[in-house]
Enzyme design. Structure first.
Site, mmCIF file in Angstrom:
data_model
loop_
_atom_site.group_PDB
_atom_site.id
_atom_site.type_symbol
_atom_site.label_atom_id
_atom_site.label_comp_id
_atom_site.label_asym_id
_atom_site.label_seq_id
_atom_site.Cartn_x
_atom_site.Cartn_y
_atom_site.Cartn_z
ATOM 1 N N ASP A 144 51.396 -33.598 -20.498
ATOM 2 C CA ASP A 144 50.316 -34.586 -20.608
ATOM 3 C C ASP A 144 50.598 -35.574 -21.738
ATOM 4 O O ASP A 144 50.290 -36.763 -21.628
ATOM 5 C CB ASP A 144 48.980 -33.879 -20.848
ATOM 6 N N GLU A 171 45.533 -28.098 -25.325
ATOM 7 C CA GLU A 171 44.876 -27.284 -24.293
ATOM 8 C C GLU A 171 44.079 -26.209 -25.014
ATOM 9 O O GLU A 171 44.510 -25.692 -26.061
ATOM 10 C CB GLU A 171 45.900 -26.656 -23.351
ATOM 11 N N ASP A 230 48.465 -33.890 -27.293
ATOM 12 C CA ASP A 230 47.536 -33.302 -26.318
ATOM 13 C C ASP A 230 47.322 -31.838 -26.669
ATOM 14 O O ASP A 230 48.272 -31.146 -27.096
ATOM 15 C CB ASP A 230 48.079 -33.419 -24.891
ATOM 16 N N HIS A 279 48.003 -30.784 -16.935
ATOM 17 C CA HIS A 279 47.149 -29.947 -17.782
ATOM 18 C C HIS A 279 47.972 -28.976 -18.625
ATOM 19 O O HIS A 279 47.470 -27.925 -19.034
ATOM 20 C CB HIS A 279 46.104 -29.181 -16.958
#
Length: 573
Positions: free
Chosen positions: A172, A28, A26, A167
């Site tokens: 995540d 960000e 994941d 998040h």
């Protein structure tokens, strides 16, 4: 973690899911595009066989401030990223962590796209590893009434994950791991056992996604071997619904339960199927022959060709004192054919009557003739009027012999006469008539050639052909009277002649039947002839020698090549 078995079972051909290493990742970002260094955090979890075997987590300095909206969403601030390593330093570690694994992400095109673009900017080689999107997999596996949304948060709630998405990259990724495992439990019920099937399932688009009933039938593919052969779908009363052939039975049967199968008729068949039987064959030729035989035996309702298997038409002389031509479906010795339709056979009759002196009428005439008056055909010079007693059976017999000689390839003089007539018509600029006669002659040559080729093959008591298999070995077929009597292979490094000798000794006994094809099915003789004359097949043995008539239609191949459309009033036909 389970140990890798020494040899996979047939059910596990491909890459078994329990042996696949997944890296669930994941990212960000600052909300910027993939063309800039906008990644702020990377989180990845490596799993294999249901066990977590490693994690990677790091903040990344994007070189710019983090927008307030992103701070509110993720909790990642500019102060947190200011002391983190830049993407150029983080990227090699991420790629090393991914090496040899399948990249998994929720909305994988987003994460994989950012990493691929980063590799291009920073001089790294993108490893081109398999990519699996859990969002798309969820939509392919879960019915909408159970999962109206496939957002990560909604799926985490559906599967009751211990880690809920926040998040933040690592959290995540951990939540996505649990979602992945929940989905893998579901796909097992659909018969998906390999990585290749899993990725194909996730790629199924909504318009062509298999029905739930179609997915549930994936279990029918279990136990199907990965080998050439024939497969039979059977219905609830054990009836054969469909027969097919493939060089890889397992792959072909499994394809019926994926989005790749879009035919409505076949989907209906799959919904009825209760079992799949298979017959492993030595090579593709044997599989094709067995398919023809099974279709003819079972008439499966979902095979289009099973409606009228081996239904062909033939042109034969009748058994009378003054034989005439008749179109039949059961040939006798001396028949011309096969033709795919009655119309084609009738057209052949008209052309044959133009080249051999046989009567075109259909009435039965006794040997001593009749007292009828000659018809208009006699006045036109197209009939000697045996119906009126103007011709005896002995005087009529040369026409019957001319037909037999033409059909069996002993004399092609009638064809030469028509060819000369065409040249004469063209010289007189009667182009329309010449074009019509040319087309009629061409159709007759094709029909004669097909008849003589198949008849010649069916006449041979035994012949053996061997074709290179493309891997240094040989595919072998023993053919007797137009039927496949035995099939085998000599693998690379294996002497072929002992294999051939063994196949000949154990080959099926074939007794010749009536008719020009000695009782063999038309489609099977065609298939064998095509295999023997193409693909580099070598004739190993033939007893007696396999020959075709010297004065047959095969000698007219050069004429067919030279034939050109005849110009008609400025047009081309």
């Amino acid at each position: 973690m389970s140990a890798r078995p020494a040899q996979l079972t047939f059910d596990e051909l491909g890459t078994p899911l329990r042996e696949v290493t997944f890296v669930v990742l994941d990212l960000e970002t600052t909300g910027g595009s993939a063309n800039t260094d906008s990644i702020t955090e990377v989180g990845a979890v490596k799993v294999r066989g249901g066990e977590r075997i490693g994690e990677l987590a790091t903040l990344v300095d994007p070189g710019t401030g983090v927008p307030p909206g992103i701070v509110a969403l993720t909790g990642i601030t500019s102060a947190m990223t200011a002391g983190a390593p830049p993407l150029a330093q983080v990227l090699p570690s991420v790629l090393e962590f991914l090496r040899g694994a399948v990249l998994v992400a929720h909305n994988a095109p987003f994460d994989a796209g950012f990493l691929r673009a980063a590799c291009e900017r920073h001089g790294q080689v993108w490893p081109r590893l398999p990519v699996l999107c859990t969002a798309r997999l969820a939509r392919a596996v879960l019915p909408r009434d159970e999962a109206p949304s496939v957002r990560l948060g909604a799926l985490a709630e559906l599967f009751g994950t211990t880690t809920r998405p926040t998040h933040r990259a690592l959290a995540d990724a951990r939540a996505t791991v649990e979602v992945l495992h929940g989905l893998l439990e579901r796909v097992g019920n659909l018969g998906v056992q390999s990585l290749e099937e899993l990725i194909a399932l996730a790629r199924e688009s909504a318009p062509h996604r298999p029905t739930q009933r179609q997915r549930q039938k994936r279990v029918l593919a279990q136990g199907v071997p990965s080998a050439p052969g024939v497969y039979l779908f059977r219905g609830p009363r054990d009836e054969v619904l469909y027969v097919g052939t493939s060089g890889d039975l397992q792959r072909r049967v499994r394809s019926y339960f994926t989005a790749g199968e879009r035919r409505r008729r076949v989907r209906d068949m799959v919904a009825l199927a209760e079992r799949v039987d298979t017959v492993v064959c030595a090579h593709a030729l044997e599989a094709a022959v067995r398919e023809l035989r099974l279709i003819a035996a079972h008439h499966p309702r979902y095979n289009r060709r099973s409606r009228r298997p081996n239904h062909t038409w033939w042109v034969v002389p009748t058994a009378e004192a003054f034989p005439r031509l008749s179109v039949v479906t059961t040939p006798r010795d001396g028949a011309l054919g096969p033709f795919g339709s009655r119309r084609a056979a009738t057209a052949a009759v008209d052309t044959v009557l133009d080249v051999v002196p046989l009567r075109p009428c259909t009435q039965r005439i006794p040997a001593k003739g009749a007292s009828a008056s000659p018809c208009a055909l006699h006045e036109m010079g197209r009939c000697a009027a045996p119906c009126a007693g103007l011709q005896t059976p002995e005087e009529y017999a040369p026409g019957v012999r001319a037909l037999a000689d033409l059909v069996e390839g002993r004399d092609d003089a009638p064809l030469h006469r028509v060819a000369a007539e065409i040249d004469e018509l063209a010289a007189k600029e009667r182009f329309e008539v010449a074009a019509r006669r040319r087309d009629e002659l061409a159709a007759l040559v094709v029909g004669l050639g097909r008849s003589q080729r198949l008849t010649a093959l069916a006449a041979v008591p035994e012949l053996v052909g061997a074709r290179p298999d493309g891997r240094g070995g040989w595919e072998i077929a023993v053919v007797r009277h137009g039927r496949l009597a035995a099939a085998g292979v000599a693998r690379r490094g294996v002497a072929p002649m002992p294999v051939i000798d063994a196949l000949r000794l154990g080959a099926q006994t074939v007794l010749p039947g009536p008719g020009p094809l000695r009782g063999a099915p038309v489609e099977e003789v065609r298939l064998l002839h095509r295999w023997l004359t193409t693909g580099g097949t070598r004739l190993v043995a033939s007893d007696p020698p396999w020959t075709e008539p010297a004065r047959g239609a095969g000698a007219w191949g050069a004429w067919a090549e030279r034939a050109r459309p005849v110009e008609v009033a400025g047009e081309v036909r």
